[in-house]
Design a protein around this motif. Structure first.
Motif, PDB file in Angstrom:
ATOM      1  N   SER A 224      44.272  40.769  35.242  1.00 35.58           N
ATOM      2  CA  SER A 224      43.551  40.061  34.195  1.00 35.58           C
ATOM      3  C   SER A 224      42.831  38.859  34.781  1.00 35.58           C
ATOM      4  O   SER A 224      43.370  38.156  35.632  1.00 35.58           O
ATOM      5  N   GLY A 225      41.589  38.641  34.314  1.00 32.90           N
ATOM      6  CA  GLY A 225      40.841  37.483  34.762  1.00 32.90           C
ATOM      7  C   GLY A 225      40.072  37.653  36.042  1.00 32.90           C
ATOM      8  O   GLY A 225      39.529  36.686  36.582  1.00 32.90           O
ATOM      9  N   VAL A 331      32.519  53.330  30.725  1.00 30.60           N
ATOM     10  CA  VAL A 331      33.123  52.449  31.725  1.00 30.60           C
ATOM     11  C   VAL A 331      34.423  51.935  31.112  1.00 30.60           C
ATOM     12  O   VAL A 331      34.422  51.363  30.025  1.00 30.60           O
ATOM     13  N   ALA A 332      35.544  52.174  31.797  1.00 28.15           N
ATOM     14  CA  ALA A 332      36.844  51.743  31.301  1.00 28.15           C
ATOM     15  C   ALA A 332      37.438  50.729  32.276  1.00 28.15           C
ATOM     16  O   ALA A 332      37.019  50.622  33.430  1.00 28.15           O
ATOM     17  N   ALA A 333      38.418  49.987  31.789  1.00 28.75           N
ATOM     18  CA  ALA A 333      39.070  48.986  32.637  1.00 28.75           C
ATOM     19  C   ALA A 333      40.541  48.898  32.274  1.00 28.75           C
ATOM     20  O   ALA A 333      40.944  49.125  31.132  1.00 28.75           O
ATOM     21  N   THR A 334      41.359  48.581  33.253  1.00 29.66           N
ATOM     22  CA  THR A 334      42.792  48.411  33.026  1.00 29.66           C
ATOM     23  C   THR A 334      43.391  47.540  34.112  1.00 29.66           C
ATOM     24  O   THR A 334      42.883  47.473  35.231  1.00 29.66           O
ATOM     25  N   ASN A 335      44.492  46.864  33.740  1.00 28.37           N
ATOM     26  CA  ASN A 335      45.262  46.113  34.736  1.00 28.37           C
ATOM     27  C   ASN A 335      46.607  46.776  34.986  1.00 28.37           C
ATOM     28  O   ASN A 335      47.466  46.214  35.675  1.00 28.37           O
ATOM     29  N   ARG A 336      46.782  47.967  34.430  1.00 23.49           N
ATOM     30  CA  ARG A 336      48.043  48.689  34.580  1.00 23.49           C
ATOM     31  C   ARG A 336      48.015  49.602  35.802  1.00 23.49           C
ATOM     32  O   ARG A 336      46.948  50.001  36.278  1.00 23.49           O
ATOM     33  N   ASN A 337      49.196  49.982  36.240  1.00 22.97           N
ATOM     34  CA  ASN A 337      49.346  50.969  37.306  1.00 22.97           C
ATOM     35  C   ASN A 337      49.361  52.341  36.640  1.00 22.97           C
ATOM     36  O   ASN A 337      50.416  52.841  36.225  1.00 22.97           O
ATOM     37  N   MET A 362      38.976  45.509  41.592  1.00 22.06           N
ATOM     38  CA  MET A 362      38.588  44.107  41.624  1.00 22.06           C
ATOM     39  C   MET A 362      39.647  43.280  42.355  1.00 22.06           C
ATOM     40  O   MET A 362      40.821  43.317  41.990  1.00 22.06           O
ATOM     41  N   PRO A 363      39.249  42.546  43.382  1.00 21.87           N
ATOM     42  CA  PRO A 363      40.234  41.752  44.131  1.00 21.87           C
ATOM     43  C   PRO A 363      40.716  40.550  43.329  1.00 21.87           C
ATOM     44  O   PRO A 363      39.957  39.975  42.533  1.00 21.87           O
ATOM     45  N   ALA A 364      41.978  40.193  43.520  1.00 22.81           N
ATOM     46  CA  ALA A 364      42.507  38.968  42.907  1.00 22.81           C
ATOM     47  C   ALA A 364      41.858  37.762  43.583  1.00 22.81           C
ATOM     48  O   ALA A 364      41.427  37.831  44.742  1.00 22.81           O
ATOM     49  N   LEU A 365      41.810  36.648  42.881  1.00 21.70           N
ATOM     50  CA  LEU A 365      41.178  35.449  43.444  1.00 21.70           C
ATOM     51  C   LEU A 365      41.913  34.959  44.682  1.00 21.70           C
ATOM     52  O   LEU A 365      41.292  34.428  45.604  1.00 21.70           O
TER      53      LEU A 365
END
Length: 508
Positions: A224-225, A331-337, A362-365
């Motif tokens: 997320s984020g 276009v879909a998005a998820t933060n789950r495995n 997307m890489p984490a900050l």
């Protein structure tokens, strides 16, 4: 022979019919055609024609004509023939016998040269000529009265033309506004406007460039984020779907029954409260892109319904039986495995493979800390606008703290912390002390990845003395003697500077 009083009475009847036509709900072209028919059938005025002024080249084009054998592509220039002369003069022309009129050029083969001719300008606000109404009376009786009658008909037509022009301008203004907004969106979501020059982000840019060329389903993955929605926007506005609509929905925000109605729409009476038919997000996104955020949160029962539209591109509204087909880029998005969810039976394997055609991770900050200076600069400019153009400056001492933090909330947390620091700063200068006052300091959770440090040039004239002293102390682990040597000072001098510059010394 018709008497003058009979003519006036007949004219009043015709004007009443014309008014009813103009007050009807049909389009302007149908209204004008009906008026010409009334003049021909009920008033014996032949060869009726209405031409309207074009804005492109200030000529007259044929709008409606009471004949089936006329070339409507003909244009009349100002001063050309009788029609052009009326446009030029803005006044009515009456010809007793058309064959005797030298300005008559007979371009259409419409008029009988042995009959009379009357042409009246269609005037808006009494001065602007927007068109011409022409007609041929079947006899020469009362030409003056008939000319005045035609002027009255032209005046009635003018009000409808004026309304049309106003609506056209409003429509054009809306189209221009839409195009300007679309251009602004395209500009905002160009690849180069996604902040980052780190290696992980360069890989993301490469994938976005490739997937934008095709109508492929994309699955954006990441914590997320991390900016998944920004990437979804970028894919849409840089693809062949960019002229279509970009529609988004957070799948985790709605229960199944509402989610189905939101995505597929519903028919009137499908459930309590469904008082009208409603299009769903997939219909609204036809020939565009739909962004399904938090796709991993949908239930197993709804996954089957979503799989159908991914496979077939078709669905039915809730409460409906008609199959609707759409052409939508997903276009879909998820933060789950999702792989683990498939293994645990929480996510359909067939749906997983339908979604995971082209994954973007997307890489984490914390994995791209070198992007923080650019991200902070971009976010501070946006914050500055939100705070009425207030100048905001991020000092290097503050930036060094940000570069050492692990950022569990990613870019969203960085934005929140910058906003908090901007609020806490009275003069808009965000330095180390302001950052510490917001609850973040050198003792914050450290990133497990190698640290990215900012090299400080202690001879930089643009770096103020307080920043130099803090940088030297940080670089030497807050050992004052070592920091003094970096700054060519004695221990007593640096101790004095620390005191006078009100630097909070960190205890190691």
């Amino acid at each position: 022979m018709t008497s003058r009083s009979e003519l006036v009475e007949h004219e009043l009847e015709i004007l009443y019919l014309v008014s009813n036509v103009l007050n009807s709900s049909v389009d302007l072209h149908s209204k004008l055609n009906n008026i010409l028919e009334i003049l021909h059938v009920d008033f014996h005025m032949l060869s009726g024609m209405i031409t309207l002024r074009t804005t492109e080249n200030d000529s007259l084009s044929i709008c409606e004509v009471y004949s089936t054998d006329v070339d409507k592509s003909v244009r009349y220039q100002i001063g050309e023939g009788l029609v052009g002369a009326i446009l030029d003069a803005g006044s009515t022309i009456v010809v007793e016998r058309l064959a005797d009129e030298p300005r008559f050029i007979s371009r259409l083969g419409l008029y009988n040269s042995e009959l009379s001719f009357i042409g009246a300008p269609i005037l808006v606000d009494k001065t602007e000529v927007v068109g011409v109404l022409t007609i041929q009376p079947h006899n020469k009786e009362f030409l003056g009265e008939k000319a005045r009658f035609l002027e009255m008909v032209a005046n009635l037509i003018a009000q409808s033309v004026k309304t049309l022009h106003i609506n056209e301008r409003k429509q054009q203004d809306l189209l221009d506004e839409r195009d300007n907004l679309r251009q602004a969106l395209v500009k905002n979501y160009r690849f180069e406007n996604i902040i980052g020059h780190s290696e992980p982000m360069l890989k993301v840019f490469d994938i976005i460039r490739q997937v934008s060329k095709w109508n492929t389903t994309v699955l954006i993955r990441g914590e997320s984020g991390t900016g998944k929605e920004v990437v979804a926007n970028s894919i849409h506005f840089n693809s062949s779907c960019s002229q279509g609509t970009f529609v988004k929905l957070n799948c985790a925000a709605l229960p199944d029954n509402l989610l189905e109605s939101e995505l597929f729409g519903h028919e009137k009476g499908a459930f309590t409260g469904a008082i009208n038919q409603r299009k769903g997000r997939f219909e609204l996104a036809d020939n565009g892109t739909i962004f399904l955020d938090e796709i991993g949160e949908i239930s197993a029962s709804f996954q089957a319904k979503l799989l159908r539209i991914l496979q077939e591109g078709e669905f039915e509204r809730v409460g409906g039986t008609k199959t609707i087909t759409v052409n939508v880029r997903i276009v879909a998005a998820t933060n789950r495995n999702l792989e683990q969810d498939v293994a645990d039976g929480l996510f359909r394997e067939d749906l997983y493979y339908r979604l995971n055609v082209m994954p973007i991770n997307m890489p984490a900050l914390r994995d791209r800390l070198e992007d923080i200076p650019d991200l902070a600069d971009f976010l501070l400019k946006r914050l500055s606008k939100q705070q009425g153009g207030r100048p905001l400056v991020l000092k290097e001492s503050a930036l060094r703290i940000y570069m050492k933090y692990s950022w569990p909330g990613n870019v969203r947390e960085l934005e929140n912390r910058l906003e908090r620091a901007a609020i806490m700063s009275n003069n808009g200068v965000i330095d180390r002390d302001v950052v510490i006052s917001t609850g973040l300091d050198d003792g914050s959770v450290m990133s497990p990845t190698p640290q990215h440090t900012i090299k400080v040039d202690f001879h930089d004239e643009n770096l103020d003395e307080r920043e130099k002293v803090i940088a030297a102390l940080e670089q030497t682990g807050w050992v004052q003697a070592k920091a003094a040597r970096l700054l060519n000072m004695t221990p007593r001098q640096i101790a004095y500077r620390i005191q006078t510059l009100e630097i909070n010394v960190k205890q190691m």
